[in-house]
Design a protein around this motif. Structure first.
Motif, PDB file in Angstrom:
ATOM      1  N   LYS A  14      36.390  40.433 -29.333  1.00  0.00           N
ATOM      2  CA  LYS A  14      36.017  40.923 -28.000  1.00  0.00           C
ATOM      3  C   LYS A  14      35.596  42.389 -28.028  1.00  0.00           C
ATOM      4  O   LYS A  14      35.066  42.907 -27.036  1.00  0.00           O
ATOM      5  CB  LYS A  14      37.200  40.767 -27.045  1.00  0.00           C
ATOM      6  CG  LYS A  14      37.890  39.415 -27.055  1.00  0.00           C
ATOM      7  CD  LYS A  14      37.144  38.384 -26.261  1.00  0.00           C
ATOM      8  CE  LYS A  14      37.876  37.048 -26.264  1.00  0.00           C
ATOM      9  NZ  LYS A  14      39.269  37.091 -25.809  1.00  0.00           N
ATOM     10  N   PRO A  16      33.137  44.247 -29.242  1.00  0.00           N
ATOM     11  CA  PRO A  16      31.786  44.656 -28.840  1.00  0.00           C
ATOM     12  C   PRO A  16      31.532  44.499 -27.339  1.00  0.00           C
ATOM     13  O   PRO A  16      30.835  45.324 -26.735  1.00  0.00           O
ATOM     14  CB  PRO A  16      30.875  43.737 -29.654  1.00  0.00           C
ATOM     15  CG  PRO A  16      31.706  43.296 -30.815  1.00  0.00           C
ATOM     16  CD  PRO A  16      33.097  43.194 -30.279  1.00  0.00           C
ATOM     17  N   VAL A  17      32.088  43.452 -26.738  1.00  0.00           N
ATOM     18  CA  VAL A  17      31.895  43.207 -25.302  1.00  0.00           C
ATOM     19  C   VAL A  17      32.553  44.323 -24.494  1.00  0.00           C
ATOM     20  O   VAL A  17      31.950  44.900 -23.572  1.00  0.00           O
ATOM     21  CB  VAL A  17      32.490  41.839 -24.894  1.00  0.00           C
ATOM     22  CG1 VAL A  17      32.391  41.635 -23.381  1.00  0.00           C
ATOM     23  CG2 VAL A  17      31.791  40.718 -25.633  1.00  0.00           C
ATOM     24  N   ILE A  18      33.791  44.641 -24.841  1.00  0.00           N
ATOM     25  CA  ILE A  18      34.540  45.667 -24.113  1.00  0.00           C
ATOM     26  C   ILE A  18      33.908  47.039 -24.331  1.00  0.00           C
ATOM     27  O   ILE A  18      33.750  47.829 -23.394  1.00  0.00           O
ATOM     28  CB  ILE A  18      36.013  45.661 -24.574  1.00  0.00           C
ATOM     29  CG1 ILE A  18      36.639  44.291 -24.323  1.00  0.00           C
ATOM     30  CG2 ILE A  18      36.807  46.759 -23.846  1.00  0.00           C
ATOM     31  CD1 ILE A  18      37.815  43.980 -25.198  1.00  0.00           C
ATOM     32  N   ASN A  20      30.816  47.730 -25.005  1.00  0.00           N
ATOM     33  CA  ASN A  20      29.550  47.828 -24.279  1.00  0.00           C
ATOM     34  C   ASN A  20      29.780  48.220 -22.820  1.00  0.00           C
ATOM     35  O   ASN A  20      29.094  49.102 -22.282  1.00  0.00           O
ATOM     36  CB  ASN A  20      28.809  46.494 -24.355  1.00  0.00           C
ATOM     37  CG  ASN A  20      27.465  46.538 -23.642  1.00  0.00           C
ATOM     38  OD1 ASN A  20      26.583  47.321 -23.984  1.00  0.00           O
ATOM     39  ND2 ASN A  20      27.307  45.688 -22.640  1.00  0.00           N
ATOM     40  N   GLU A  21      30.754  47.594 -22.172  1.00  0.00           N
ATOM     41  CA  GLU A  21      31.046  47.909 -20.775  1.00  0.00           C
ATOM     42  C   GLU A  21      31.603  49.319 -20.630  1.00  0.00           C
ATOM     43  O   GLU A  21      31.268  50.050 -19.687  1.00  0.00           O
ATOM     44  CB  GLU A  21      32.038  46.889 -20.195  1.00  0.00           C
ATOM     45  CG  GLU A  21      31.509  45.474 -20.123  1.00  0.00           C
ATOM     46  CD  GLU A  21      30.249  45.367 -19.278  1.00  0.00           C
ATOM     47  OE1 GLU A  21      30.173  46.025 -18.230  1.00  0.00           O
ATOM     48  OE2 GLU A  21      29.328  44.623 -19.684  1.00  0.00           O
ATOM     49  N   GLU A 135      33.145  39.969 -18.683  1.00  0.00           N
ATOM     50  CA  GLU A 135      32.541  41.293 -18.866  1.00  0.00           C
ATOM     51  C   GLU A 135      32.299  41.973 -17.511  1.00  0.00           C
ATOM     52  O   GLU A 135      32.344  43.209 -17.402  1.00  0.00           O
ATOM     53  CB  GLU A 135      31.232  41.195 -19.670  1.00  0.00           C
ATOM     54  CG  GLU A 135      30.013  40.694 -18.927  1.00  0.00           C
ATOM     55  CD  GLU A 135      29.998  39.190 -18.689  1.00  0.00           C
ATOM     56  OE1 GLU A 135      29.031  38.708 -18.063  1.00  0.00           O
ATOM     57  OE2 GLU A 135      30.939  38.504 -19.133  1.00  0.00           O
TER      58      GLU A 135
END
Length: 222
Positions: A14, A16-18, A20-21, A135
């Motif tokens: 997770k 990269p997702v976190i 990015n945000e 996200e």
């Protein structure tokens, strides 16, 4: 503001997702993000060969050590941490002096914690409830956490008592905790050294403002 992002091994995918945000939010608010990790191993599965010296297997216990060193040395101003449920990271971070971590499932949690308790860390569940649209929820959490000055009180008329209580809690925590370095000297050496990853050290050395903590970390770097 300098913000460190950290997650344990079970939620490495997770990251990269976190990140990015968090970086989108930081760009809007003029903050700087350090991705302490960990990132997803190249080898699948929770097996020894999945982890390397560059990317060791970090549990929520390691996250507490990392957060304590970063916050107490003033290398960063805020830590965003998480594990599967967020509960382990919450307990681990709050075990240390100088770390005030709130549990955050949705945006209102982030806003109220920062306005009322004015803490310096959030623990977020990165598995439980992390499904379709996750996200969006994470992005909204960061908007509420970092979109306005912290410690302003909620409701506003309760600000004085809330600020006073936060100060009392800080005094109590100082009284009942060992000084950070005294406590870390009692921690298992391997546990401590594993927490000193390259990503952590890059973040720590970039902003450390405490010579004694720096000497302690220097002495434990492999």
């Amino acid at each position: 503001m300098k913000i460190a992002l950290m997650n344990e091994f079970s939620q490495a995918a997770k990251n990269p997702v976190i990140l990015n945000e968090l970086e989108k939010n930081a760009k809007m608010n003029g903050n700087e993000v350090f991705n302490v990790g960990m990132h997803k191993p190249e080898v699948e599965g929770d097996v020894p060969e999945a982890y390397t010296e560059e990317n060791p297997r970090l549990t929520y216990i390691h996250l507490g050590i990392q957060a304590a060193l970063l916050l107490n040395s003033k290398a960063v101003d805020f830590v965003v941490a998480g594990c599967g449920t967020g509960q382990g990271a919450l307990m681990s971070l709050n075990a240390y002096p100088g770390v005030y971590c709130g549990y955050c499932i949705e945006p209102t949690d982030a806003y109220l914690f920062l306005q009322i308790n004015n803490g310096n860390a959030l623990s977020i569940p990165f598995a439980k409830g992390f499904g379709w649209g996750a996200e969006l929820n994470i992005g909204n959490i960061f908007d509420k956490a970092f979109g306005s000055p912290a410690g302003m009180g909620y409701p506003k008329e309760n600000k004085a008592s809330q600020v006073r209580n936060a100060g009392i809690l800080a005094d109590v925590k100082t009284a009942v905790n060992k000084p950070l370095l005294d406590g870390l000297k009692e921690v298992d050496e391997e546990l401590l050294e594993t927490a000193l990853t390259k990503r952590f050290l890059d973040c720590f050395y970039a902003g450390c403002q405490d010579d004694e903590i720096k000497k302690f970390v220097d002495a434990h770097v492999k």
